[in-house]
Design a protein around this motif. Sequence first.
Motif, PDB file in Angstrom:
ATOM      1  N   THR A  87       0.851  -1.186   0.000  1.00  0.00           N
ATOM      2  CA  THR A  87       0.000   0.000   0.000  1.00  0.00           C
ATOM      3  C   THR A  87       0.891   1.242   0.000  1.00  0.00           C
ATOM      4  O   THR A  87       2.093   1.159   0.311  1.00  0.00           O
ATOM      5  CB  THR A  87      -0.889   0.031   1.249  1.00  0.00           C
ATOM      6  N   PRO A  88       0.363   2.419  -0.337  1.00  0.00           N
ATOM      7  CA  PRO A  88       1.170   3.647  -0.262  1.00  0.00           C
ATOM      8  C   PRO A  88       1.773   3.876   1.122  1.00  0.00           C
ATOM      9  O   PRO A  88       2.910   4.354   1.234  1.00  0.00           O
ATOM     10  CB  PRO A  88       0.165   4.742  -0.624  1.00  0.00           C
ATOM     11  N   GLU A  89       1.028   3.532   2.175  1.00  0.00           N
ATOM     12  CA  GLU A  89       1.549   3.703   3.530  1.00  0.00           C
ATOM     13  C   GLU A  89       2.739   2.775   3.778  1.00  0.00           C
ATOM     14  O   GLU A  89       3.724   3.169   4.425  1.00  0.00           O
ATOM     15  CB  GLU A  89       0.447   3.427   4.566  1.00  0.00           C
ATOM     16  N   GLU A  90       2.649   1.557   3.273  1.00  0.00           N
ATOM     17  CA  GLU A  90       3.764   0.622   3.433  1.00  0.00           C
ATOM     18  C   GLU A  90       4.976   1.061   2.619  1.00  0.00           C
ATOM     19  O   GLU A  90       6.113   0.933   3.073  1.00  0.00           O
ATOM     20  CB  GLU A  90       3.315  -0.781   3.007  1.00  0.00           C
ATOM     21  N   GLU A  91       4.748   1.605   1.437  1.00  0.00           N
ATOM     22  CA  GLU A  91       5.854   2.117   0.622  1.00  0.00           C
ATOM     23  C   GLU A  91       6.592   3.223   1.362  1.00  0.00           C
ATOM     24  O   GLU A  91       7.828   3.273   1.350  1.00  0.00           O
ATOM     25  CB  GLU A  91       5.319   2.641  -0.707  1.00  0.00           C
ATOM     26  N   GLU A  92       5.859   4.120   2.005  1.00  0.00           N
ATOM     27  CA  GLU A  92       6.486   5.201   2.766  1.00  0.00           C
ATOM     28  C   GLU A  92       7.280   4.645   3.934  1.00  0.00           C
ATOM     29  O   GLU A  92       8.382   5.118   4.237  1.00  0.00           O
ATOM     30  CB  GLU A  92       5.408   6.169   3.260  1.00  0.00           C
ATOM     31  N   TYR A  93       6.745   3.627   4.588  1.00  0.00           N
ATOM     32  CA  TYR A  93       7.413   3.041   5.753  1.00  0.00           C
ATOM     33  C   TYR A  93       8.747   2.405   5.357  1.00  0.00           C
ATOM     34  O   TYR A  93       9.782   2.664   5.982  1.00  0.00           O
ATOM     35  CB  TYR A  93       6.502   1.998   6.407  1.00  0.00           C
ATOM     36  N   VAL A  94       8.744   1.564   4.312  1.00  0.00           N
ATOM     37  CA  VAL A  94       9.972   0.847   3.962  1.00  0.00           C
ATOM     38  C   VAL A  94      11.030   1.786   3.407  1.00  0.00           C
ATOM     39  O   VAL A  94      12.227   1.463   3.461  1.00  0.00           O
ATOM     40  CB  VAL A  94       9.698  -0.293   2.953  1.00  0.00           C
ATOM     41  N   HIS A  95      10.625   2.936   2.916  1.00  0.00           N
ATOM     42  CA  HIS A  95      11.599   3.887   2.384  1.00  0.00           C
ATOM     43  C   HIS A  95      12.439   4.503   3.496  1.00  0.00           C
ATOM     44  O   HIS A  95      13.555   4.961   3.247  1.00  0.00           O
ATOM     45  CB  HIS A  95      10.874   4.985   1.608  1.00  0.00           C
ATOM     46  N   ALA A  96      11.916   4.494   4.727  1.00  0.00           N
ATOM     47  CA  ALA A  96      12.602   5.158   5.834  1.00  0.00           C
ATOM     48  C   ALA A  96      13.208   4.193   6.846  1.00  0.00           C
ATOM     49  O   ALA A  96      14.161   4.551   7.530  1.00  0.00           O
ATOM     50  CB  ALA A  96      11.630   6.093   6.560  1.00  0.00           C
ATOM     51  N   HIS A  97      12.689   2.985   6.942  1.00  0.00           N
ATOM     52  CA  HIS A  97      13.084   2.086   8.020  1.00  0.00           C
ATOM     53  C   HIS A  97      14.078   1.027   7.557  1.00  0.00           C
ATOM     54  O   HIS A  97      14.274   0.806   6.360  1.00  0.00           O
ATOM     55  CB  HIS A  97      11.850   1.409   8.618  1.00  0.00           C
ATOM     56  N   SER A  98      14.680   0.376   8.541  1.00  0.00           N
ATOM     57  CA  SER A  98      15.636  -0.692   8.263  1.00  0.00           C
ATOM     58  C   SER A  98      14.925  -1.872   7.620  1.00  0.00           C
ATOM     59  O   SER A  98      13.702  -2.034   7.727  1.00  0.00           O
ATOM     60  CB  SER A  98      16.315  -1.149   9.559  1.00  0.00           C
ATOM     61  N   VAL A  99      15.704  -2.733   6.957  1.00  0.00           N
ATOM     62  CA  VAL A  99      15.107  -3.873   6.274  1.00  0.00           C
ATOM     63  C   VAL A  99      14.419  -4.811   7.262  1.00  0.00           C
ATOM     64  O   VAL A  99      13.360  -5.391   6.955  1.00  0.00           O
ATOM     65  CB  VAL A  99      16.175  -4.626   5.448  1.00  0.00           C
ATOM     66  N   THR A 100      14.965  -4.941   8.473  1.00  0.00           N
ATOM     67  CA  THR A 100      14.349  -5.816   9.470  1.00  0.00           C
ATOM     68  C   THR A 100      12.964  -5.321   9.846  1.00  0.00           C
ATOM     69  O   THR A 100      11.987  -6.083   9.860  1.00  0.00           O
ATOM     70  CB  THR A 100      15.241  -5.910  10.719  1.00  0.00           C
ATOM     71  N   LYS A 101      12.869  -4.024  10.135  1.00  0.00           N
ATOM     72  CA  LYS A 101      11.571  -3.461  10.505  1.00  0.00           C
ATOM     73  C   LYS A 101      10.623  -3.431   9.312  1.00  0.00           C
ATOM     74  O   LYS A 101       9.410  -3.630   9.459  1.00  0.00           O
ATOM     75  CB  LYS A 101      11.756  -2.059  11.079  1.00  0.00           C
ATOM     76  N   SER A 102      11.170  -3.191   8.127  1.00  0.00           N
ATOM     77  CA  SER A 102      10.325  -3.152   6.930  1.00  0.00           C
ATOM     78  C   SER A 102       9.707  -4.510   6.641  1.00  0.00           C
ATOM     79  O   SER A 102       8.513  -4.618   6.337  1.00  0.00           O
ATOM     80  CB  SER A 102      11.158  -2.677   5.735  1.00  0.00           C
ATOM     81  N   MET A 103      10.518  -5.554   6.730  1.00  0.00           N
ATOM     82  CA  MET A 103       9.996  -6.892   6.480  1.00  0.00           C
ATOM     83  C   MET A 103       8.925  -7.259   7.509  1.00  0.00           C
ATOM     84  O   MET A 103       7.895  -7.859   7.171  1.00  0.00           O
ATOM     85  CB  MET A 103      11.139  -7.901   6.509  1.00  0.00           C
ATOM     86  N   ALA A 104       9.155  -6.868   8.752  1.00  0.00           N
ATOM     87  CA  ALA A 104       8.171  -7.158   9.794  1.00  0.00           C
ATOM     88  C   ALA A 104       6.864  -6.413   9.556  1.00  0.00           C
ATOM     89  O   ALA A 104       5.792  -6.885   9.958  1.00  0.00           O
ATOM     90  CB  ALA A 104       8.744  -6.800  11.165  1.00  0.00           C
ATOM     91  N   ARG A 105       6.963  -5.263   8.891  1.00  0.00           N
ATOM     92  CA  ARG A 105       5.770  -4.454   8.628  1.00  0.00           C
ATOM     93  C   ARG A 105       4.948  -5.008   7.457  1.00  0.00           C
ATOM     94  O   ARG A 105       3.714  -4.974   7.497  1.00  0.00           O
ATOM     95  CB  ARG A 105       6.190  -3.005   8.352  1.00  0.00           C
ATOM     96  N   ILE A 106       5.606  -5.497   6.423  1.00  0.00           N
ATOM     97  CA  ILE A 106       4.880  -5.826   5.195  1.00  0.00           C
ATOM     98  C   ILE A 106       4.664  -7.330   4.977  1.00  0.00           C
ATOM     99  O   ILE A 106       3.985  -7.716   4.028  1.00  0.00           O
ATOM    100  CB  ILE A 106       5.602  -5.248   3.961  1.00  0.00           C
TER     101      ILE A 106
END
Length: 227
Positions: free
Chosen positions: A54-73
């Motif tokens: 989603t657009p919100e997830e795209e914004e999140y992974v652009h700023a966060h570490s890969v570990t946190k991004s993977m946990a989010r999406i």
Amino acid sequence: MIVRYVCSPLAVPDELSAVRGVVFDCDGVLVDSLDANRMYYNLIRERMGLLSMTPEEEEYVHAHSVTKSMARIIPPERLEEAEAIRRGFDYRDIMPYVYLEPGLRELLVLLRQKNVRMGILTNRTNTMDLVLETFDLSLFFYPVVTAGRISHPKPCPEGLHRILAAWELSASQVAYIGDTALDERAARAAGVTFWAYKNPALLAAMHIPNYDSLRQCLRKALPDPGA
């Protein structure tokens, strides 16, 4: 301290002359990597049979570490599967979709001429060296602090504290250039002046519309070596 100053060579604050070190974020600051990050994480989701972010997830992974991004999406029960897919990727395949920010190299050359130290603090984990190598930027920056080299990534100020210690400079002598709320929070926690790049929504001492403007400002403000 400068408050919400929009970088312009027509009005250069005296405070800029005190800067002895500049720390850069990577994504959105050194490079435009929004499309590359979107592609990277969506490829993982696609191979797992999941829909695009989603657009919100795209914004999140652009700023966060890969570990946190993977946990989010990624659903928690499928994280191990996703990590196996991610490890099979070669980030070099994504690099053609990463672009150097206009005017950056000229700014870095000026800062080096003015004896201003340059470092990097990024929530990238293990691809920062590849970015620097691709754009021939490695010799400009020391230290380069990634999420994989510290215990707590941004917005924790640990990375900025490490850079200040390496440079033996006080927080008042250093500025951090970032483009997200994580960067703003890390700078504030470390007591470092925050300069926002292309994001007027952030609370920053200075807003930078482009690197040409910043370069002209700093050329006027910073003393020449030996002066």
